[in-house]
Write a protein that holds these residues in place. Structure first.
Motif, mmCIF file in Angstrom:
data_model
loop_
_atom_site.group_PDB
_atom_site.id
_atom_site.type_symbol
_atom_site.label_atom_id
_atom_site.label_comp_id
_atom_site.label_asym_id
_atom_site.label_seq_id
_atom_site.Cartn_x
_atom_site.Cartn_y
_atom_site.Cartn_z
ATOM 1 N N GLU A 1 -81.674 33.125 -117.395
ATOM 2 C CA GLU A 1 -81.561 33.503 -115.990
ATOM 3 C C GLU A 1 -82.043 32.365 -115.082
ATOM 4 O OE1 GLU A 1 -80.239 36.104 -114.489
ATOM 5 O OE2 GLU A 1 -79.566 36.856 -116.442
ATOM 6 N N PRO A 2 -81.260 32.024 -114.051
ATOM 7 C CA PRO A 2 -81.645 30.925 -113.158
ATOM 8 C C PRO A 2 -83.025 31.102 -112.531
ATOM 9 C CG PRO A 2 -79.346 31.494 -112.804
ATOM 10 C CD PRO A 2 -79.900 32.524 -113.743
ATOM 11 N N ASP A 3 -83.364 32.314 -112.118
ATOM 12 C CA ASP A 3 -84.666 32.518 -111.474
ATOM 13 C C ASP A 3 -85.805 32.194 -112.435
ATOM 14 O OD1 ASP A 3 -83.435 33.265 -109.151
ATOM 15 O OD2 ASP A 3 -83.749 35.420 -109.414
ATOM 16 N N ASN A 4 -85.639 32.565 -113.682
ATOM 17 C CA ASN A 4 -86.661 32.274 -114.689
ATOM 18 C C ASN A 4 -86.785 30.769 -114.921
ATOM 19 O OD1 ASN A 4 -87.061 31.648 -117.834
ATOM 20 N ND2 ASN A 4 -88.289 33.454 -117.316
ATOM 21 N N LEU A 5 -85.648 30.073 -114.969
ATOM 22 C CA LEU A 5 -85.662 28.627 -115.189
ATOM 23 C C LEU A 5 -86.269 27.890 -113.997
ATOM 24 C CD1 LEU A 5 -82.133 28.228 -116.808
ATOM 25 C CD2 LEU A 5 -84.356 28.161 -117.972
ATOM 26 N N LEU A 6 -85.962 28.364 -112.791
ATOM 27 C CA LEU A 6 -86.545 27.744 -111.593
ATOM 28 C C LEU A 6 -88.055 27.981 -111.529
ATOM 29 C CD1 LEU A 6 -83.709 28.602 -109.064
ATOM 30 C CD2 LEU A 6 -84.370 26.305 -109.823
ATOM 31 N N ALA A 7 -88.481 29.144 -112.017
ATOM 32 C CA ALA A 7 -89.925 29.410 -112.053
ATOM 33 C C ALA A 7 -90.612 28.471 -113.044
ATOM 34 C CB ALA A 7 -90.176 30.871 -112.436
ATOM 35 N N GLN A 8 -89.963 28.204 -114.171
ATOM 36 C CA GLN A 8 -90.530 27.244 -115.121
ATOM 37 C C GLN A 8 -90.571 25.843 -114.515
ATOM 38 O OE1 GLN A 8 -89.320 27.492 -119.346
ATOM 39 N NE2 GLN A 8 -88.080 29.265 -118.750
ATOM 40 N N ALA A 9 -89.540 25.513 -113.744
ATOM 41 C CA ALA A 9 -89.530 24.208 -113.073
ATOM 42 C C ALA A 9 -90.665 24.108 -112.060
ATOM 43 C CB ALA A 9 -88.179 23.988 -112.399
ATOM 44 N N ASP A 10 -90.907 25.190 -111.354
ATOM 45 C CA ASP A 10 -92.030 25.200 -110.394
ATOM 46 C C ASP A 10 -93.352 24.968 -111.126
ATOM 47 O OD1 ASP A 10 -90.369 25.665 -108.240
ATOM 48 O OD2 ASP A 10 -90.630 27.850 -108.280
ATOM 49 N N ALA A 11 -93.490 25.570 -112.308
ATOM 50 C CA ALA A 11 -94.718 25.380 -113.080
ATOM 51 C C ALA A 11 -94.877 23.918 -113.500
ATOM 52 C CB ALA A 11 -94.702 26.293 -114.308
ATOM 53 N N ARG A 12 -93.763 23.268 -113.845
ATOM 54 C CA ARG A 12 -93.830 21.841 -114.181
ATOM 55 C C ARG A 12 -94.220 21.018 -112.949
ATOM 56 N NH1 ARG A 12 -93.110 23.989 -118.501
ATOM 57 N NH2 ARG A 12 -91.873 23.198 -120.253
ATOM 58 N N ASP A 13 -93.709 21.403 -111.794
ATOM 59 C CA ASP A 13 -94.102 20.702 -110.564
ATOM 60 C C ASP A 13 -95.591 20.875 -110.292
ATOM 61 O OD1 ASP A 13 -91.712 19.464 -109.716
ATOM 62 O OD2 ASP A 13 -90.953 21.352 -108.893
ATOM 63 N N ALA A 14 -96.099 22.058 -110.552
ATOM 64 C CA ALA A 14 -97.531 22.299 -110.332
ATOM 65 C C ALA A 14 -98.385 21.424 -111.249
ATOM 66 C CB ALA A 14 -97.850 23.777 -110.568
ATOM 67 N N GLN A 15 -97.894 21.177 -112.456
ATOM 68 C CA GLN A 15 -98.624 20.286 -113.372
ATOM 69 C C GLN A 15 -98.612 18.855 -112.861
ATOM 70 O OE1 GLN A 15 -96.348 21.146 -116.925
ATOM 71 N NE2 GLN A 15 -97.974 22.443 -117.760
ATOM 72 N N LEU A 16 -97.526 18.483 -112.186
ATOM 73 C CA LEU A 16 -97.425 17.122 -111.658
ATOM 74 C C LEU A 16 -98.291 16.935 -110.418
ATOM 75 C CD1 LEU A 16 -93.629 16.264 -111.923
ATOM 76 C CD2 LEU A 16 -95.490 14.989 -112.973
ATOM 77 N N ALA A 17 -98.436 17.965 -109.647
ATOM 78 C CA ALA A 17 -99.101 17.835 -108.348
ATOM 79 C C ALA A 17 -100.473 17.185 -108.428
ATOM 80 C CB ALA A 17 -99.181 19.203 -107.679
ATOM 81 N N PRO A 18 -101.352 17.612 -109.338
ATOM 82 C CA PRO A 18 -102.656 16.941 -109.444
ATOM 83 C C PRO A 18 -102.639 15.746 -110.392
ATOM 84 C CG PRO A 18 -102.662 18.898 -110.803
ATOM 85 C CD PRO A 18 -101.313 18.839 -110.140
ATOM 86 N N GLY A 19 -101.451 15.305 -110.783
ATOM 87 C CA GLY A 19 -101.351 14.179 -111.690
ATOM 88 C C GLY A 19 -101.669 14.541 -113.117
ATOM 89 N N LYS A 20 -101.275 15.751 -113.520
ATOM 90 C CA LYS A 20 -101.637 16.226 -114.855
ATOM 91 C C LYS A 20 -100.433 16.334 -115.786
ATOM 92 C CE LYS A 20 -105.649 18.911 -113.346
ATOM 93 N NZ LYS A 20 -106.254 20.251 -113.266
#
Length: 490
Positions: A56-75
């Motif tokens: 489902e696209p919404d689920n995949l976009l939510a996973q992408a958001d989680a990856r962005d959150a990991q990037l935000a603090p440089g992690k």
């Protein structure tokens, strides 16, 4: 002729390495990447049917958001292990992905959902990829034409009326049409090389044991099949291999070398290299018109690099190799099919080619298999003598051009009848049977505008050298590599 549109979003046109760098530099968000690929898939997949079991696209976009959150603090995951951070990936439908269907292209497996990731998948997930679904494969991965009764036919990137090859046909088409940045596949009888050839991408069959498989029924005999990488560039292939490769104690015959060796490919001095051109093995292998000429044009590019290219003979009876191959293949395929035949009523739900393999193996004796193993050993030792003279060996990646997608398999080649469903793929068995690394590189296009590939076979465990040679070739073959499906249609 319906053909894929030119990639409209530059994100999907990037190589996987470019994409990884852009994500880590935060020039593009993982959400933007995911949305771009979802849009591209919606546009192209209905034409080619390369990707299946899409999530489902919404689920995949939510996973992408989680990856962005990991990037935000440089992690983000550091170094090579983070190369796939936020990268959409579809796993070949022979490999298990936890929580996703793993059908093997079989109606008997239509409802099966994997409870755990396979080893390769777990390594790719650890590198940060987001699994968006599966890539289509023939039933049980048998035959180099991607069709099955669960999901239907996957169609060639350059002509949807033609076969995509297989068994990694879905992966190759998804790459060529920019629905994936990089792809995994597997290869028993050319399943990474043939579809790569027919879709103008690179497909590497690694050395036996380079990419261990788990879980599997058997870890000692079943060494003809291996998982491996595909990509639009050699660098992408090498980087994915760096993630897939490496020792695992559960696979005792796996190679105890770090995959990090593939992270960099220093330029190879090609001026002293010798390439042995095996061609059609002295007219032993029937070939459709134009294939040898196309591959010989590709070989001239190696001569431009300073390589010495010399026509040579295999030097051992090819028919004996084929007969020994048949014994090994029947034994290994039959062991995979046997659990599905515990209930006799399942026969009617299994493709006839798989049943043929199983039935042919029923008369196989231990002494017969031992004799085939001795022949395989002799063949390997003979291949070593060829590498005393040559640094690499070359062969076409296929004996026919992509054929009509409505056919099951070619019944003849230039009037030569094929006596098995896979005889038309005989050209790919030599690297497999000897356990040698082999890459299919795009060789050019035939008179009908369809792609062909060239196999480059390296010395035992010489995966890195094979990749280095392919990368040198890539530098002088950009005119071929830049031909996208929609450009070829014009």
């Amino acid at each position: 002729m319906k053909i894929s549109p030119q990639p409209g979003n530059p994100v999907t046109a990037w190589t996987a390495t470019e994409l990884s760098r852009a994500i880590h530099a935060r020039r593009v968000s993982c959400r933007e990447v995911m949305q771009a690929y979802l849009d591209r898939i919606a546009q192209v997949n209905p034409i080619h049917n390369a990707l299946v079991s899409l999530q489902e696209p919404d689920n995949l976009l939510a996973q992408a958001d989680a990856r962005d959150a990991q990037l935000a603090p440089g992690k983000s995951r550091a170094g090579s292990m983070g190369w796939m951070h936020g990268m959409p990936q579809a796993i070949k439908d022979l490999a298990a992905v936890q929580g996703l269907p793993t059908t093997l292209g079989s109606p008997l497996m239509r409802e099966f959902v994997a409870r755990e990731d396979g080893l390769m998948v777990s390594r790719m997930k650890a590198a940060g990829c987001i699994v968006i679904g599966k890539s289509n494969t023939p039933e049980f991965g048998l035959g180099s034409h991607t069709f099955n009764e669960v999901f239907g036919v996957t169609r060639n990137a350059y002509d949807p009326s033609k076969s995509a090859g297989g068994s990694s046909g879905g992966a190759a088409v998804a790459l060529a049409t920019r629905m994936l940045p990089v792809a995994d596949g597997s290869d028993f009888m050319g399943s990474l090389r043939n579809p790569a050839a027919w879709n103008n991408v690179f497909g590497l069959r690694p050395s036996q044991g380079r990419v261990p498989m788990w879980p599997v029924q058997d870890v000692y005999l079943s060494q003809l099949g291996t998982e491996g990488p595909m990509g639009r560039t050699v660098e992408d292939v090498a980087r994915l291999l760096s993630i897939q490769a490496g020792w695992d104690a559960r696979s005792p015959l796996s190679i105890a070398e770090d995959g990090a060796q593939f992270l960099s490919l220093p330029a190879l001095d090609t001026t002293q290299l010798r390439i042995g051109w095996l061609g059609d093995l002295g007219a032993y292998l029937p070939m459709e018109d134009g294939i040898l000429a196309t591959c010989e044009q590709a070989l001239r590019r190696f001569e431009q690099l300073g390589c010495a290219v010399e026509a040579t003979a295999l030097g051992t009876p090819a028919d004996r190799v084929w007969l020994a191959w048949l014994v090994w293949r029947r034994a290994l395929v039959a062991s995979r099919i046997a659990p599905f035949l515990v209930h006799g009523s399942n026969r009617e739900k299994i493709k006839p080619e798989a049943l043929w393999e199983y039935d042919q193996a029923q008369g196989l004796s231990a002494s017969g298999f031992s004799a085939a193993s001795a022949q395989r050993t002799a063949f390997y030792q003979h291949m070593l003598t060829l590498f005393e003279r040559y640094d690499f060996l070359a062969l076409p990646a296929a004996q026919v051009w992509p054929f009509d997608a409505g056919e099951r398999w070619p019944a003849q080649i230039n009037g030569h009848a094929m006596d098995t469903y896979h005889r038309w793929m005989e050209v790919v068995i030599y690297a497999t049977f000897a356990g040698l690394p082999c890459i299919s590189v795009p060789a050019g296009f035939g008179p009908q505008g369809l792609p062909m590939g060239l196999q480059l076979i390296g010395r035992p465990r010489g995966d890195r050298a094979v990749l280095q040679l392919a990368q040198a070739y890539e530098g002088v073959a950009q005119d071929i590599l830049q031909i996208t499906p929609s450009q070829q249609a014009r």
